[in-house]
Design a protein around this motif. Structure first.
Motif, PDB file in Angstrom:
ATOM      1  N   ARG A  37      -5.871  -2.218 -16.200  1.00 39.73           N
ATOM      2  CA  ARG A  37      -4.453  -2.465 -15.951  1.00 39.73           C
ATOM      3  C   ARG A  37      -4.190  -3.250 -14.664  1.00 39.73           C
ATOM      4  N   LEU A  38      -5.007  -3.014 -13.635  1.00 39.54           N
ATOM      5  CA  LEU A  38      -4.706  -3.564 -12.324  1.00 39.54           C
ATOM      6  C   LEU A  38      -5.525  -4.804 -11.978  1.00 39.54           C
ATOM      7  N   ARG A  39      -6.819  -4.729 -12.159  1.00 42.68           N
ATOM      8  CA  ARG A  39      -7.672  -5.839 -11.710  1.00 42.68           C
ATOM      9  C   ARG A  39      -7.335  -7.176 -12.382  1.00 42.68           C
ATOM     10  N   PRO A  40      -6.970  -7.207 -13.657  1.00 42.25           N
ATOM     11  CA  PRO A  40      -6.660  -8.517 -14.253  1.00 42.25           C
ATOM     12  C   PRO A  40      -5.496  -9.241 -13.570  1.00 42.25           C
ATOM     13  N   HIS A  41      -4.666  -8.519 -12.830  1.00 40.24           N
ATOM     14  CA  HIS A  41      -3.479  -9.123 -12.225  1.00 40.24           C
ATOM     15  C   HIS A  41      -3.540  -9.197 -10.700  1.00 40.24           C
ATOM     16  N   ILE A  42      -4.515  -8.533 -10.084  1.00 35.02           N
ATOM     17  CA  ILE A  42      -4.445  -8.338  -8.640  1.00 35.02           C
ATOM     18  C   ILE A  42      -4.525  -9.648  -7.860  1.00 35.02           C
ATOM     19  N   ALA A  43      -5.340 -10.586  -8.293  1.00 35.89           N
ATOM     20  CA  ALA A  43      -5.424 -11.866  -7.574  1.00 35.89           C
ATOM     21  C   ALA A  43      -4.090 -12.602  -7.639  1.00 35.89           C
ATOM     22  N   GLU A  44      -3.440 -12.540  -8.791  1.00 32.05           N
ATOM     23  CA  GLU A  44      -2.130 -13.182  -8.957  1.00 32.05           C
ATOM     24  C   GLU A  44      -1.091 -12.515  -8.056  1.00 32.05           C
ATOM     25  N   TRP A  45      -1.071 -11.169  -8.042  1.00 26.16           N
ATOM     26  CA  TRP A  45      -0.115 -10.459  -7.188  1.00 26.16           C
ATOM     27  C   TRP A  45      -0.366 -10.778  -5.723  1.00 26.16           C
ATOM     28  N   TYR A  46      -1.629 -10.802  -5.354  1.00 28.08           N
ATOM     29  CA  TYR A  46      -1.978 -11.061  -3.958  1.00 28.08           C
ATOM     30  C   TYR A  46      -1.547 -12.468  -3.547  1.00 28.08           C
ATOM     31  N   GLU A  47      -1.842 -13.441  -4.393  1.00 21.72           N
ATOM     32  CA  GLU A  47      -1.504 -14.822  -4.052  1.00 21.72           C
ATOM     33  C   GLU A  47       0.014 -15.012  -3.986  1.00 21.72           C
ATOM     34  N   ALA A  48       0.739 -14.357  -4.896  1.00 23.63           N
ATOM     35  CA  ALA A  48       2.195 -14.496  -4.928  1.00 23.63           C
ATOM     36  C   ALA A  48       2.866 -13.647  -3.849  1.00 23.63           C
ATOM     37  N   GLY A  49       2.143 -12.670  -3.311  1.00 25.44           N
ATOM     38  CA  GLY A  49       2.743 -11.776  -2.344  1.00 25.44           C
ATOM     39  C   GLY A  49       3.753 -10.845  -2.985  1.00 25.44           C
ATOM     40  N   SER A 215      -2.176 -10.297   4.934  1.00 24.35           N
ATOM     41  CA  SER A 215      -2.926  -9.093   4.603  1.00 24.35           C
ATOM     42  C   SER A 215      -2.009  -8.175   3.818  1.00 24.35           C
ATOM     43  N   LEU A 216      -2.596  -7.316   2.966  1.00 21.77           N
ATOM     44  CA  LEU A 216      -1.805  -6.403   2.134  1.00 21.77           C
ATOM     45  C   LEU A 216      -0.689  -7.148   1.403  1.00 21.77           C
ATOM     46  N   MET A 361     -12.898 -11.763   0.195  1.00 21.20           N
ATOM     47  CA  MET A 361     -12.003 -12.197   1.259  1.00 21.20           C
ATOM     48  C   MET A 361     -10.676 -11.430   1.198  1.00 21.20           C
ATOM     49  N   ARG A 362     -10.234 -11.101  -0.002  1.00 20.98           N
ATOM     50  CA  ARG A 362      -9.020 -10.315  -0.162  1.00 20.98           C
ATOM     51  C   ARG A 362      -9.191  -8.929   0.450  1.00 20.98           C
ATOM     52  N   HIS A 363     -10.318  -8.289   0.157  1.00 18.67           N
ATOM     53  CA  HIS A 363     -10.593  -6.983   0.763  1.00 18.67           C
ATOM     54  C   HIS A 363     -10.687  -7.100   2.285  1.00 18.67           C
ATOM     55  N   ALA A 364     -11.366  -8.130   2.755  1.00 10.93           N
ATOM     56  CA  ALA A 364     -11.517  -8.303   4.205  1.00 10.93           C
ATOM     57  C   ALA A 364     -10.155  -8.457   4.874  1.00 10.93           C
ATOM     58  N   GLY A 365      -9.284  -9.252   4.249  1.00  9.70           N
ATOM     59  CA  GLY A 365      -7.948  -9.427   4.797  1.00  9.70           C
ATOM     60  C   GLY A 365      -7.167  -8.126   4.803  1.00  9.70           C
ATOM     61  N   ASN A 366      -7.242  -7.391   3.712  1.00 11.06           N
ATOM     62  CA  ASN A 366      -6.548  -6.106   3.637  1.00 11.06           C
ATOM     63  C   ASN A 366      -7.054  -5.126   4.690  1.00 11.06           C
ATOM     64  N   LEU A 367      -8.354  -5.087   4.852  1.00 10.93           N
ATOM     65  CA  LEU A 367      -8.950  -4.118   5.778  1.00 10.93           C
ATOM     66  C   LEU A 367      -8.567  -4.390   7.222  1.00 10.93           C
ATOM     67  N   GLU A 368      -8.162  -5.616   7.514  1.00 12.74           N
ATOM     68  CA  GLU A 368      -7.639  -5.889   8.857  1.00 12.74           C
ATOM     69  C   GLU A 368      -6.396  -5.033   9.123  1.00 12.74           C
ATOM     70  N   SER A 369      -5.574  -4.845   8.101  1.00 10.57           N
ATOM     71  CA  SER A 369      -4.401  -3.980   8.249  1.00 10.57           C
ATOM     72  C   SER A 369      -4.793  -2.511   8.245  1.00 10.57           C
ATOM     73  N   VAL A 370      -5.713  -2.151   7.348  1.00 11.59           N
ATOM     74  CA  VAL A 370      -6.141  -0.754   7.267  1.00 11.59           C
ATOM     75  C   VAL A 370      -6.771  -0.313   8.587  1.00 11.59           C
ATOM     76  N   LEU A 371      -7.445  -1.252   9.251  1.00 13.34           N
ATOM     77  CA  LEU A 371      -8.051  -0.961  10.546  1.00 13.34           C
ATOM     78  C   LEU A 371      -6.994  -0.573  11.577  1.00 13.34           C
ATOM     79  N   THR A 372      -5.772  -1.074  11.378  1.00 13.36           N
ATOM     80  CA  THR A 372      -4.700  -0.879  12.353  1.00 13.36           C
ATOM     81  C   THR A 372      -3.758   0.255  11.983  1.00 13.36           C
ATOM     82  N   TYR A 373      -3.377   0.356  10.696  1.00 14.33           N
ATOM     83  CA  TYR A 373      -2.340   1.346  10.386  1.00 14.33           C
ATOM     84  C   TYR A 373      -2.897   2.755  10.275  1.00 14.33           C
TER      85      TYR A 373
END
Length: 395
Positions: A37-49, A215-216, A361-373
């Motif tokens: 349900r999620l992975r087929p769309h996640i790159a699209e959601w991420y790119e579109a924000g 990120s996120l 790279m998507r995970h790396a970008g997200n983890l920059e936020s996870v490292l902080t929040y």
């Protein structure tokens, strides 16, 4: 290159043997939901924000994942370890999706369940567990993140009501939420911190989504303002007294991150193993080079250690023995190692590693936020340092 018979990441230390059959079945169910349900769309959601929170929340609610570690009011009362495994599988797809579940269950729902009145629990929790109602958690302010004690949002008594004024920033789901948990400093009682469950339809409450994030991006991040928001006293969380209220909620959310970061790191490493097995460099697979295997071995060892730490903390929490500094150990170590793994995986994918065709790279970008929040690395270092020395270094 054939990988038949190759040891998988999870079988390297036979970590499944530490889980019950029920936990393994739950993990499989959530993993399948993520893949289908999620992975087929996640790159699209991420790119579109953009991410369809209102569409996804009821689907996740039907699986029983929202507030799953709470008891009653439509919540299943599952173990902490089971909840952690769910966070792990969701974050293996994307940190933003784990944040959706974590903020709903461990912050907004937990605040009402732990600190609210019976009437508030009955009013909000069943709909939130079903994903029909969305909650957010308003603690962080534009000028006060790591120091919530400095918050400027105020609550003033006016007869039998309260008047709320202030603003909150970096709030997941605020612009799509039905209820906001708002923490404010009382102007009438020694400036103690008080909490409220505020319907977002209340006049004076306004929220806007924050954009231009790197990120996120598959998560709704907002800021909201309170302009003479009037709420009755029965909107106040009656059991919350001081900063212990919001800090206890943060500890719940941090626990989910301990597991979630493992999922992000595992997804990076799995994608990388698949890539190096098929990528030909100088007429042989990239996996066949010593430097490649050294990197993979080091990452797999750190990932296994992070998983063992998460499971240990899960057992402690299930036994009711976990302490805040132990959660800090897990959050500090596992996010720090996860982001290191993501960055190292990117080096093995080369230029392909910066595209959304691969998750690294998507995970790396997200983890920059996870490292902080939910507490920066520095905050968790000081929490652990104080536990070991008995001396606070926060001020």
């Amino acid at each position: 290159m054939s990988t038949a018979g190759a040891t998988t990441i999870e079988s390297l230390l036979d970590l499944d043997s530490l889980l019950s059959e029920e936990d393994r079945d739950l993990r499989t169910m959530v993993r399948q939901f993520g893949e289908q349900r999620l992975r087929p769309h996640i790159a699209e959601w991420y790119e579109a924000g953009e991410v369809p929170v209102r569409e996804l929340a009821p689907e996740i609610g039907k699986l029983g994942l929202l507030g799953m570690h709470l008891t009653g009011y439509g919540c299943s009362g599952s173990s902490a370890t089971a909840y952690g495994l769910v966070c792990q599988e969701l974050e293996a797809v994307d940190s933003g999706l784990r944040s959706l579940v974590s903020v709903q269950g461990s912050l907004a729902m937990f605040a009402i369940h732990r600190w609210g009145s019976e009437e508030q629990r009955e009013q909000w929790l069943p709909g939130m567990a079903a994903g029909e109602l969305i909650g957010c958690f308003g603690l962080t302010e534009p000028d006060f993140g790591s120091n919530p004690g400095g918050m400027r949002t105020t609550a003033r008594r006016d007869g039998s009501d309260w008047i709320l004024n202030g603003s909150k920033m970096w709030i997941t789901n605020a612009s799509v939420a039905d209820v906001a948990i708002v923490w404010a400093r009382s102007q009438d009682d020694d400036r103690r911190v008080v909490g409220f469950a505020v319907p977002t339809s209340t006049p004076g409450f306004s929220a806007r989504e924050m954009t231009h994030k790197l990120s996120l991006r598959a998560s709704v991040t907002s800021e909201f303002s309170l302009d003479d928001v009037r709420v009755p006293d029965d909107a106040r969380l009656p059991e919350a007294q001081g900063l212990s209220g919001p800090l206890s909620c943060l500890s719940e959310a941090r626990f989910g991150i301990v597991f979630g970061a493992v999922g992000a790191a595992r997804d990076c490493l799995e994608a990388t193993l698949d890539y190096v097995g098929s990528r030909q460099v100088f007429d042989k697979p990239l996996a066949g080079y010593q430097l490649t295997q050294a990197k993979i071995a080091d990452m797999a060892v750190e990932l296994a250690k992070a998983q063992l730490l998460a499971l240990h903390l899960g057992r402690l929490k299930d036994e009711g023995r976990i302490r805040p500094e132990q959660v800090s150990v897990g959050k500090l170590n596992n996010v720090r190692e996860a982001i290191t793994i993501a960055r190292q995986c990117r080096t093995l994918l080369g230029a392909n590693g910066i595209t959304l065709e691969y998750p690294v790279m998507r995970h790396a970008g997200n983890l920059e936020s996870v490292l902080t929040y939910e507490g920066t690395s520095e905050v968790h270092q000081l929490v652990i340092g104080e536990a070991l020395t008995g001396v606070s270094a926060f001020r």
